[in-house]
Structures are given as structure tokens and as C-alpha cells.
Design a protein around this motif. Structure first.
Motif, PDB file in Angstrom:
ATOM      1  N   GLU A 189     -30.854  -4.941   1.846  1.00  0.00           N
ATOM      2  CA  GLU A 189     -29.965  -3.715   1.929  1.00  0.00           C
ATOM      3  C   GLU A 189     -29.044  -3.620   3.155  1.00  0.00           C
ATOM      4  O   GLU A 189     -29.498  -4.147   4.305  1.00  0.00           O
ATOM      5  CB  GLU A 189     -30.833  -2.501   1.754  1.00  0.00           C
ATOM      6  N   LEU A 190     -27.879  -3.330   3.160  1.00  0.00           N
ATOM      7  CA  LEU A 190     -26.735  -3.174   4.043  1.00  0.00           C
ATOM      8  C   LEU A 190     -26.358  -1.476   3.873  1.00  0.00           C
ATOM      9  O   LEU A 190     -26.798  -0.884   3.023  1.00  0.00           O
ATOM     10  CB  LEU A 190     -25.755  -3.972   3.541  1.00  0.00           C
ATOM     11  N   ALA A 191     -25.849  -1.375   5.161  1.00  0.00           N
ATOM     12  CA  ALA A 191     -25.084   0.061   5.160  1.00  0.00           C
ATOM     13  C   ALA A 191     -23.809   0.076   5.913  1.00  0.00           C
ATOM     14  O   ALA A 191     -23.746  -0.722   7.044  1.00  0.00           O
ATOM     15  CB  ALA A 191     -26.122   0.871   5.719  1.00  0.00           C
ATOM     16  N   GLN A 192     -22.853   0.768   5.401  1.00  0.00           N
ATOM     17  CA  GLN A 192     -21.653   0.493   6.117  1.00  0.00           C
ATOM     18  C   GLN A 192     -21.285   2.106   6.285  1.00  0.00           C
ATOM     19  O   GLN A 192     -21.198   3.108   5.411  1.00  0.00           O
ATOM     20  CB  GLN A 192     -20.312  -0.035   5.370  1.00  0.00           C
ATOM     21  N   SER A 193     -20.943   2.271   7.484  1.00  0.00           N
ATOM     22  CA  SER A 193     -20.570   3.704   7.886  1.00  0.00           C
ATOM     23  C   SER A 193     -19.110   3.732   8.445  1.00  0.00           C
ATOM     24  O   SER A 193     -18.564   2.977   9.017  1.00  0.00           O
ATOM     25  CB  SER A 193     -21.418   4.158   9.033  1.00  0.00           C
ATOM     26  N   VAL A 194     -18.468   4.851   8.089  1.00  0.00           N
ATOM     27  CA  VAL A 194     -17.128   4.920   8.449  1.00  0.00           C
ATOM     28  C   VAL A 194     -16.948   6.578   8.798  1.00  0.00           C
ATOM     29  O   VAL A 194     -17.714   7.212   8.392  1.00  0.00           O
ATOM     30  CB  VAL A 194     -16.007   4.658   7.460  1.00  0.00           C
ATOM     31  N   ALA A 195     -15.865   6.962   9.679  1.00  0.00           N
ATOM     32  CA  ALA A 195     -15.482   8.264   9.574  1.00  0.00           C
ATOM     33  C   ALA A 195     -14.162   8.597   9.292  1.00  0.00           C
ATOM     34  O   ALA A 195     -13.400   7.523   9.388  1.00  0.00           O
ATOM     35  CB  ALA A 195     -15.756   8.597  11.117  1.00  0.00           C
ATOM     36  N   ARG A 196     -13.886   9.609   8.711  1.00  0.00           N
ATOM     37  CA  ARG A 196     -12.544  10.184   8.471  1.00  0.00           C
ATOM     38  C   ARG A 196     -12.017  11.507   8.637  1.00  0.00           C
ATOM     39  O   ARG A 196     -12.916  12.292   8.480  1.00  0.00           O
ATOM     40  CB  ARG A 196     -12.373   9.787   6.722  1.00  0.00           C
ATOM     41  N   ARG A 197     -10.884  11.520   9.246  1.00  0.00           N
ATOM     42  CA  ARG A 197     -10.370  12.936   9.486  1.00  0.00           C
ATOM     43  C   ARG A 197      -9.616  13.539   8.324  1.00  0.00           C
ATOM     44  O   ARG A 197      -9.212  12.779   7.448  1.00  0.00           O
ATOM     45  CB  ARG A 197      -9.276  12.646  10.692  1.00  0.00           C
ATOM     46  N   PRO A 198      -9.453  14.668   8.367  1.00  0.00           N
ATOM     47  CA  PRO A 198      -8.825  15.583   7.398  1.00  0.00           C
ATOM     48  C   PRO A 198      -7.262  14.963   7.054  1.00  0.00           C
ATOM     49  O   PRO A 198      -6.637  14.836   6.051  1.00  0.00           O
ATOM     50  CB  PRO A 198      -8.716  17.094   7.869  1.00  0.00           C
ATOM     51  N   SER A 199      -6.675  14.586   8.402  1.00  0.00           N
ATOM     52  CA  SER A 199      -5.230  14.227   8.202  1.00  0.00           C
ATOM     53  C   SER A 199      -5.299  12.643   7.669  1.00  0.00           C
ATOM     54  O   SER A 199      -4.151  12.138   7.919  1.00  0.00           O
ATOM     55  CB  SER A 199      -4.670  14.280   9.639  1.00  0.00           C
ATOM     56  N   GLY A 200      -6.544  11.821   7.465  1.00  0.00           N
ATOM     57  CA  GLY A 200      -6.571  10.703   7.088  1.00  0.00           C
ATOM     58  C   GLY A 200      -6.992   9.388   7.771  1.00  0.00           C
ATOM     59  O   GLY A 200      -7.156   8.386   7.192  1.00  0.00           O
ATOM     60  N   GLN A 201      -7.050   9.600   9.143  1.00  0.00           N
ATOM     61  CA  GLN A 201      -7.406   8.577   9.898  1.00  0.00           C
ATOM     62  C   GLN A 201      -9.046   7.961   9.650  1.00  0.00           C
ATOM     63  O   GLN A 201      -9.664   8.957   9.343  1.00  0.00           O
ATOM     64  CB  GLN A 201      -7.202   8.818  11.504  1.00  0.00           C
ATOM     65  N   ILE A 202      -9.245   6.658   9.458  1.00  0.00           N
ATOM     66  CA  ILE A 202     -10.661   6.164   9.034  1.00  0.00           C
ATOM     67  C   ILE A 202     -10.607   4.844  10.324  1.00  0.00           C
ATOM     68  O   ILE A 202      -9.792   4.256  10.285  1.00  0.00           O
ATOM     69  CB  ILE A 202     -10.417   5.743   7.873  1.00  0.00           C
ATOM     70  N   VAL A 203     -12.064   5.277  10.675  1.00  0.00           N
ATOM     71  CA  VAL A 203     -12.510   3.988  11.387  1.00  0.00           C
ATOM     72  C   VAL A 203     -13.853   3.602  10.894  1.00  0.00           C
ATOM     73  O   VAL A 203     -14.549   4.466  10.423  1.00  0.00           O
ATOM     74  CB  VAL A 203     -12.783   4.318  13.009  1.00  0.00           C
ATOM     75  N   ALA A 204     -14.321   2.506  11.043  1.00  0.00           N
ATOM     76  CA  ALA A 204     -15.736   1.772  10.845  1.00  0.00           C
ATOM     77  C   ALA A 204     -16.428   1.206  11.918  1.00  0.00           C
ATOM     78  O   ALA A 204     -15.879   0.560  12.744  1.00  0.00           O
ATOM     79  CB  ALA A 204     -15.281   0.772   9.657  1.00  0.00           C
ATOM     80  N   TRP A 205     -17.759   1.170  11.764  1.00  0.00           N
ATOM     81  CA  TRP A 205     -18.712   0.708  12.473  1.00  0.00           C
ATOM     82  C   TRP A 205     -18.882  -0.795  12.026  1.00  0.00           C
ATOM     83  O   TRP A 205     -18.455  -0.943  10.575  1.00  0.00           O
ATOM     84  CB  TRP A 205     -19.813   1.281  12.575  1.00  0.00           C
ATOM     85  N   PRO A 206     -19.515  -1.514  12.645  1.00  0.00           N
ATOM     86  CA  PRO A 206     -20.019  -2.784  11.882  1.00  0.00           C
ATOM     87  C   PRO A 206     -21.165  -2.534  10.883  1.00  0.00           C
ATOM     88  O   PRO A 206     -21.842  -1.578  10.919  1.00  0.00           O
ATOM     89  CB  PRO A 206     -20.615  -3.697  12.850  1.00  0.00           C
TER      90      PRO A 206
END
Length: 380
Positions: A189-206
Motif C-alpha cells: 500500500e502506498l500513499a500520495q499527499s499533495v496540497a492545493r490552494r484555492p488559487s490553484g497552486q499544487i505541491v506534492a510530497w514523495p
């Protein structure tokens, strides 16, 4: 600017508790609506009340700039009342609805063409019999709402094994259904976390690997070992697509199966900081908790670069049978000075998540040993 921003968190669990330190560091005013006195997040619990009650929640939200969540269980009518009152709610009610109902989740993800296990909506025992016949005689059955940490999930080979769930559905005046899924053959099992702002910017962790025991996350390894570029890229692409297409704001965790035939399938979604991202507090330039606060306030998102080659997080389940977490911490500080401990301020109870420990370093085997040894200080 940040000194005047006020964040309201609904839910007083350990996720809200772990938002407090980064809120302080960012100069934010963080407030928590806890369910009970003495909650895990009691240091920031400015109110105690029922999150099912719209008036209680509206009163709490009156003086904050944004409302966010420790969990996904706030009813849609309460969320609608917040929006109607002009309160900024992140993630938005429409996105949260997908995380609140597993049938809605499967319908939306499948509609977006994203990879999910074979599934079916079950309204009767005959529906389950048909699904079992088409899937080798075994399947996973889930309640559509409310299940977590192995609850509301059963592996079955007969409708009789969920007869009580079907009976409960029959008692609902509004009707209801269960979710059936194929029993996926997966290697991990894997998990991918990201974060997104209301204005659209998205970043991801490994992408990370999670090790489950009895349906509960026990350990997390970041980054996931043996993750080729294709696996890492596919996991990040899936999570980024989910966040953008569902208009998720804040942290999103996508739990994945890596199948024995080298596919990635979406298992679950969490629209909030998640257990599989706790390693980031000590292992990443920006933790998932700081990132969630930045995201829901539409502030620039932080760097997610890891501090070390490997981070291993081990949950403390149950806690010490004698003595306190604080007592055991003293011994740990002497024996494992490099380990980082996070106490959730909860009373020990079998199977309960009462804290976690994280170790980081250059060699995976050494880091695993250090993290497990640190967690062992709080057992028995």
C-alpha cells in the motif's frame, strides 16, 4: 499579514493538535471547536460543542477567516449553513461530500477515468451474491459512511457475513447502500499527499509506503522503497488530478494499492492531513500541517524537500499499560536521542493511536530499527 489571520478547526483530535505548532510559528490565531472537554487539541480548544449543530458551528465560525477540519464528518447541512453565512470553508463542502461517502467517491473517481478497483452499489443481499459470483467468490464490503482504521470494512464470501449491515440499511427511512469492491491482489500500500490552494497552486510530497496491521496504519516509510520513477510519477499525477478535478483545497492524501500486475489503484481519499503524512513534521522542509494551514488561507505553499534520505514513522498504538507517555519519554530520550516523539495527549487504550515516533537518516535499515525501537518504549 499572517498575524491577523484566524483559522478555525472543527474537531479536537490529534490532527488539530498537530496544527497548533505551525500555526504559532506562522503567527496565526488558531481556534478549535472540540467535541469534548480534555480533547487532544485542548491547548487550542476555544469552544466545546456538537459539530452536528449548525448554530453551534456558526457561533464558532463568527470571528475566523477560514474554517477547516480535523475530520470529514461535519454534515452537509451544517457546511451549507456556513457557506450561506459567508464563511470561507476549505476544503469546500462539494469536495468533502466525495470524502464523506464511499459510493460517491467511487462514482466520481470512475467518472474522471481514474484507476479504482472494480466496485458495485449494494442495496440487497442478491446484489452482493451477483458481485461475488463475478469476482471469484470473495469481495470487500464497506459501509458507505463512517468507517475508518479498519472499521466498516469486511472481507466476505457470503451475504450472510454482512446481514447486520443490510438489516441496518432496511431500517433507514431514506434508504441506503453498501459498497462492494474486488479483493485486490496487491504487493503493498502506498500513499500520495499533495496540497492545493484555492488559487490553484499544487505541491506534492514523495510517495510513501504504509504498513497496515489489523486494518490500522502501523508504519510509514518515506519515500516508498523501490519506487521507480514511473511509480512516483503516476502516484503524484493521480493525486494532482484528484485535487484539481474535485477542487480540493488543503491537504489531500490518496491511499493507493500497488497491484501484483504493476498498476496503481485508488483505495481511499482523505481531505485533511493524514496519518501517512505525519513523517513530514520531522522529515520534510514543510510539514503537512503547516502546508494545510498555508493552503486553506491561500498563502504560498512551502518546499516539500525531505531533510534526509529516509524517514520512518511508527504509530504508538494502545500506549503504556503502566505509567504515562511522559514517564516513558524520559527513557526514550536517553536511549534513542535522535527519535522524535509526538504525544497526542490521549489516555492509553488497546488499539488507540496515542502518539507516533519518527526517525530519519541515510540508511533505511538503520532508520527502521531506530523508529521501531523508539515506539517500543511506549508499549507494555
Amino acid at each position: 499579514m499572517a498575524a491577523s489571520l484566524r483559522v478555525g478547526v472543527i474537531g479536537g483530535g490529534q490532527l488539530a493538535r498537530m496544527m497548533v505548532p505551525p500555526a504559532v510559528h506562522l503567527g496565526l490565531d488558531i481556534r478549535v471547536l472540540a467535541e469534548t472537554e480534555g480533547s487532544s487539541a485542548r491547548l487550542a480548544a476555544t469552544a466545546v460543542g456538537d459539530y452536528h449543530d449548525a448554530e453551534t458551528v456558526l457561533a464558532f465560525a463568527r470571528d475566523v477567516d477560514v474554517i477547516t477540519f480535523d475530520h470529514e464528518h461535519v454534515p452537509q447541512d451544517v457546511l451549507a449553513a456556513l457557506v450561506e453565512a459567508g464563511v470561507a470553508v476549505h476544503p469546500k463542502p462539494e469536495a468533502l461530500f466525495v470524502a464523506q461517502d464511499k459510493l460517491v467517491m467511487r462514482e466520481r473517481l470512475a467518472g474522471l477515468g481514474l484507476p479504482v478497483p472494480d466496485w458495485a452499489r449494494l442495496e440487497t443481499a442478491d446484489d452482493l451474491s451477483a458481485f461475488l459470483a463475478e469476482h471469484g467468490g470473495r469481495a470487500v464490503v464497506k459501509t458507505a459512511r463512517g468507517g475508518y482504521d479498519g472499521k466498516g470494512v469486511r472481507v466476505v464470501s457470503s451475504p450472510d457475513e454482512v446481514a447486520d449491515w443490510f438489516a441496518a440499511l432496511a431500517d433507514l427511512s431514506t434508504g441506503g447502500a453498501l459498497l462492494a469492491e474486488e479483493l485486490v491482489e496487491f504487493r503493498r500500500e502506498l500513499a500520495q499527499s499533495v496540497a492545493r490552494r484555492p488559487s490553484g497552486q499544487i505541491v506534492a510530497w514523495p510517495v510513501v509506503e504504509s504498513i497496515q496491521r489489523d486494518g490500522v496504519c502501523a508504519e510509514v516509510i518515506a519515500p516508498a522503497p523501490r519506487s521507480t520513477g514511473r511509480v512516483a510519477e503516476t502516484a503524484a499525477e493521480i493525486a494532482t488530478t484528484v485535487a484539481a478535478q474535485l477542487d480540493v483545497t488543503g491537504v489531500l492524501a490518496v491511499e493507493l494499492f500497488e497491484t501484483t500486475d504493476d498498476r496503481l489503484l485508488i483505495n481511499e481519499l482523505a481531505m485533511r492531513p493524514h496519518n501517512t503524512g505525519h513523517w513530514s513534521i520531522d522529515g520534510s522542509t514543510t510539514s503537512q500541517f503547516e502546508q494545510h494551514l498555508r493552503a486553506v488561507l491561500d498563502l504560498p505553499l512551502g518546499d516539500t524537500t525531505p531533510h534526509a534520505a529516509w524517514s520512518v514513522m511508527v504509530n504508538v498504538l494502545g500506549g503504556p499499560a503502566t505509567g504515562s507517555m511522559a514517564d516513558r519519554l524520559l527513557a526514550l530520550m536517553a536511549d534513542e536521542p535522535g527519535a522524535k516523539v509526538h504525544d497526542y495527549g490521549k489516555e492509553p487504550r488497546p488499539g488507540r493511536k496515542v502518539g507516533h515516533v519518527t526517525a530519519t537518516g541515510a540508511e533505511l535499515d538503520d532508520v527502521v530499527v531506530a523508529a521501531r525501537a523508539a515506539a517500543a518504549h511506549f508499549e507494555g
